[in-house]
Design an enzyme around this catalytic site. Structure first.
Site, PDB file in Angstrom:
ATOM      1  N   HIS A  73      -1.188  15.236   4.924  1.00 48.46           N
ATOM      2  CA  HIS A  73      -2.918  15.292   5.240  1.00 48.46           C
ATOM      3  C   HIS A  73      -2.369  16.135   6.434  1.00 48.46           C
ATOM      4  O   HIS A  73      -1.439  15.954   7.115  1.00 48.46           O
ATOM      5  CB  HIS A  73      -4.282  14.003   5.334  1.00 48.46           C
ATOM      6  CG  HIS A  73      -4.576  13.610   4.528  1.00 48.46           C
ATOM      7  ND1 HIS A  73      -5.262  14.220   3.503  1.00 48.46           N
ATOM      8  CD2 HIS A  73      -4.233  12.025   3.910  1.00 48.46           C
ATOM      9  CE1 HIS A  73      -4.864  13.213   2.738  1.00 48.46           C
ATOM     10  NE2 HIS A  73      -4.591  11.619   2.916  1.00 48.46           N
ATOM     11  N   ALA A 128      -0.036  10.136  -1.976  1.00 50.68           N
ATOM     12  CA  ALA A 128       0.734  10.839  -1.568  1.00 50.68           C
ATOM     13  C   ALA A 128       0.574  12.017  -0.964  1.00 50.68           C
ATOM     14  O   ALA A 128       1.270  13.001  -0.968  1.00 50.68           O
ATOM     15  CB  ALA A 128       1.764  11.028  -3.013  1.00 50.68           C
ATOM     16  N   CYS A 175       6.517   6.617 -21.908  1.00 50.86           N
ATOM     17  CA  CYS A 175       6.863   5.913 -22.714  1.00 50.86           C
ATOM     18  C   CYS A 175       6.081   4.428 -21.855  1.00 50.86           C
ATOM     19  O   CYS A 175       6.649   3.736 -22.457  1.00 50.86           O
ATOM     20  CB  CYS A 175       7.767   5.230 -23.623  1.00 50.86           C
ATOM     21  SG  CYS A 175       9.222   5.382 -22.954  1.00 50.86           S
ATOM     22  N   THR A 191       0.578  -1.166  -0.168  1.00 49.29           N
ATOM     23  CA  THR A 191       0.198   0.308  -0.223  1.00 49.29           C
ATOM     24  C   THR A 191       0.741   0.815  -0.075  1.00 49.29           C
ATOM     25  O   THR A 191       0.716   2.552  -0.668  1.00 49.29           O
ATOM     26  CB  THR A 191      -1.336  -0.081   1.200  1.00 49.29           C
ATOM     27  OG1 THR A 191      -1.588  -1.115   0.852  1.00 49.29           O
ATOM     28  CG2 THR A 191      -1.602   0.821   1.411  1.00 49.29           C
ATOM     29  N   LYS A 249     -12.650  10.287   1.268  1.00 53.27           N
ATOM     30  CA  LYS A 249     -12.141  11.984   1.145  1.00 53.27           C
ATOM     31  C   LYS A 249     -12.213  12.748  -0.793  1.00 53.27           C
ATOM     32  O   LYS A 249     -12.240  13.790  -0.564  1.00 53.27           O
ATOM     33  CB  LYS A 249     -10.465  12.153   1.450  1.00 53.27           C
ATOM     34  CG  LYS A 249     -10.287  12.370   2.599  1.00 53.27           C
ATOM     35  CD  LYS A 249      -8.865  12.190   2.845  1.00 53.27           C
ATOM     36  CE  LYS A 249      -8.301  11.392   4.292  1.00 53.27           C
ATOM     37  NZ  LYS A 249      -8.135  10.273   4.483  1.00 53.27           N
ATOM     38  N   SER A 307      -5.710   5.354   5.529  1.00 53.38           N
ATOM     39  CA  SER A 307      -5.141   6.720   5.603  1.00 53.38           C
ATOM     40  C   SER A 307      -5.702   7.761   6.675  1.00 53.38           C
ATOM     41  O   SER A 307      -6.679   7.208   7.363  1.00 53.38           O
ATOM     42  CB  SER A 307      -6.024   7.261   4.330  1.00 53.38           C
ATOM     43  OG  SER A 307      -5.785   8.657   3.935  1.00 53.38           O
ATOM     44  N   CYS A 317      16.473   6.271 -19.242  1.00 53.75           N
ATOM     45  CA  CYS A 317      15.322   6.880 -20.141  1.00 53.75           C
ATOM     46  C   CYS A 317      15.329   8.155 -19.695  1.00 53.75           C
ATOM     47  O   CYS A 317      16.000   8.505 -19.646  1.00 53.75           O
ATOM     48  CB  CYS A 317      14.983   6.598 -17.995  1.00 53.75           C
ATOM     49  SG  CYS A 317      12.813   7.227 -18.114  1.00 53.75           S
TER      50      CYS A 317
END
Ligand SMILES: Cc1cc2nc3c(=O)[nH]c(=O)nc-3n(C[C@H](O)[C@H](O)[C@H](O)COP(=O)(O)OP(=O)(O)OC[C@H]3O[C@@H](n4cnc5c(N)ncnc54)[C@H](O)[C@@H]3O)c2cc1C
Length: 505
Positions: free
Chosen positions: A52, A49, A453, A43, A255, A353, A416
């Site tokens: 809070h 992210a 990509c 999780t 939320k 959360s 990358c």
């Protein structure tokens, strides 16, 4: 039987990692076990992210207390761990007068919880601050202490700082049962053998109910995974928010579907909240994605589907109690306790959360529980709270980049392209204190493969680098551990004049 530890922590998500990191301050022999091939794979790597602010949880609950306390901790903690964090503030947007009443409730709750600086602003003010928010916005709750974190980096950094300070981390090590002597837990049985300890801490996230049941603790407590689906939007030449988080007014389901900036420059949209039957069911669904798109479009109407580049889902460890308010099904409280029925056990459960936000304060609460239980915690004089991050090429200026390349030419080779991640960064992560040994482990640490990509360009090269650095064949390199290997078998032999795996990469 091997040596006896003082503390064994089950689960290396953000909670187990933070508990290990904060406990590593003391003269204790600590073992952190994780069933997966890397830390932070469950999780803790699939959420919004958001750090809070703390106006959501009901006053007096563990959720409210640890949330607000942790918000105070994050600025210093992120500096110490060398990870990104932005205290950008967040908004809860109301579009009807009924929703304004909910904002007033949230404001009241926040004040009771001790959240500083909360303010209800007018629709006009909100539109001035966030011009792309829907035009019929009536008002908003502004929480200046809300923020955005990086749960991937935080999970790695917390566990890494713990390891730097002497914690033993055993990956691919699954808890199976407790070792008991009468009513005392004296260790754990795992798929890698038995480990003895004086204390065991349950930080198993979605599986915390199964762990506590093995100690006959809270047999009535069951975790029902509650799935949240997300969409990620490409880094575009416009921003839908001014680097903040926009929440709708919450409902009894949670939320609501947010539109937020990420610290990596993308926009994240989601999550919905639907119970699923399996703790492995992280599938995204057509209906779910439609639901979150509709939610996001209501909040920010100019959002465009053409910018979508990725989708994923995470599972909340929602428990069936104790519920301070049964009307609010997402407001089950966190379990943070030393149960009376069994000795040597710290039990953490139902950490949904704001568990990412609250993790450092949960760790401090665990320390307090241990002290209250008579554990004599002695601070180590050489504890080092500082984790120096490895260089991120794209964050450096031209001179710094040139200096890095001069020291190690691998930093001059981009692997990358979308995210400008270099070979040097990849090799450094493979040899870090917690070595990255899979594609996803590198992705969480370097952000490779997360751009438009989605790994199409870098994957073969990353497989080759991992194989080379780990000294294994490319067929053994996986996405996220055994069973997810990228290459099935060699199809052609170069000795017969054909291409083989190495030629392709
Ligand atoms: C959709 C969604 C949105 C969210 N948004 C936010 C947000 O914006 N802000 C916020 O603060 N929080 C948010 N959360 C909550 C937050 O993500 C979690 O509270 C937090 O990640 C929980 O961390 P954890 O360490 O308890 O669990 P996990 O990250 O799941 O870690 C538990 C670890 O235990 C390991 N484990 C399990 N069983 C065993 C075993 N038998 N043996 C060994 N290891 C085991 C697992 O493999 C895992 O690595 C959200 C969650 C979801 C799902």
């Amino acid at each position: 039987m091997s040596k006896k530890y003082d503390v064994i922590i089950i689960g290396a998500g953000i909670v187990g990692g933070m508990v290990a990191r904060f406990l590593s301050k003391y003269a204790l022999d600590i073992l952190l076990i994780e069933k997966e091939v890397d830390v932070g794979m469950e999780t803790s790597s699939a959420n919004s992210a958001a750090v809070h602010a703390g106006y959501d949880a009901l006053p007096g609950t563990n959720k409210a207390i640890t949330n607000v306390k942790a918000v105070e901790m994050w600025p210093k903690l992120s500096q110490e761990l060398g990870i990104a964090y932005a205290q950008c503030g967040d908004y809860v947007v109301a579009v009807t007068n009924e929703e304004m009443l909910v904002l007033a409730e949230l404001l009241d709750r926040g004040v009771k919880n001790g959240v500083p600086g909360l303010q209800i602003i007018s629709g006009e003010e909100m539109r001035a601050r966030e011009p792309l928010v829907r035009q019929d916005t009536v008002g908003a709750l502004w929480a200046p202490t809300g923020g955005i974190g990086d749960p991937f980096a935080a999970s790695v950094a917390a566990a890494e700082n713990a390891v730097m300070n002497g914690v033993t981390l055993k990956l691919n090590t699954a808890f199976e049962d407790f070792l008991m002597e009468e009513d005392r837990i004296v260790g754990v049985r795992t798929n890698q053998g038995d480990f003895k300890s004086r204390w065991v801490i349950n930080a198993a996230g979605l599986y915390a109910d199964e762990v506590m049941h093995k100690a006959a603790v809270r047999p009535e407590f069951v975790i029902r995974p509650r799935r949240g689906e997300y969409l990620i939007l490409d880094k575009a030449d416009f921003q839908l928010t001014n680097n903040t988080i926009l929440f709708p007014t919450p409902s009894s389901k949670g939320k609501g579907i947010l539109v937020a900036s990420t610290l990596h420059g993308n926009i994240i949209v989601g999550p919905n909240a639907n119970f699923v039957d399996s703790k492995q069911n992280k599938a995204v669904t057509k209906e779910g994605l439609e639901e979150i798109w509709n939610g996001a479009s209501k909040l920010v109407p100019s959002i465009k589907r053409k910018h979508i580049i990725a989708q994923f889902a995470g599972l909340r460890a929602t428990g069936n109690g104790p519920a301070p308010d049964p009307e609010i099904n997402y407001n089950q409280d966190f379990i943070i306790e030393i149960p009376e029925t069994v000795k040597g056990f710290v039990n953490l459960g139902g950490i949904e959360s704001p568990g990412f936000t609250a993790a450092p304060a949960i760790a401090e609460k665990v320390i307090k529980l241990l002290e209250d239980a008579g554990e004599n915690l002695v601070e180590k004089p050489d504890w080092n709270p500082i984790r120096v991050p490895r260089p991120v090429f794209r964050h450096l200026d031209r001179d710094q980049q040139a200096a890095l390349i001069a020291k190690d030419p691998a930093y001059g080779r981009i692997v990358c392209r979308c995210e400008s991640v270099t070979e040097g960064e990849i090799r450094a992560e493979i040899h870090a204190p917690i070595p990255a040994t899979t594609y996803d482990a590198l992705k969480r640490r370097t952000w490779l493969g997360t751009g438009r990509c989605q790994g199409g360009f870098d994957l073969p090269r990353v497989v080759a680098i991992l194989a080379e650095e780990l000294g294994v064949s490319p067929e053994e390199i996986s996405k996220k551990g055994t069973g997810s290997e990228w290459l099935y078998r060699r199809t052609k032999d170069v000795s017969q004049g054909h291409l083989n795996v190495e030629d392709l990469i």
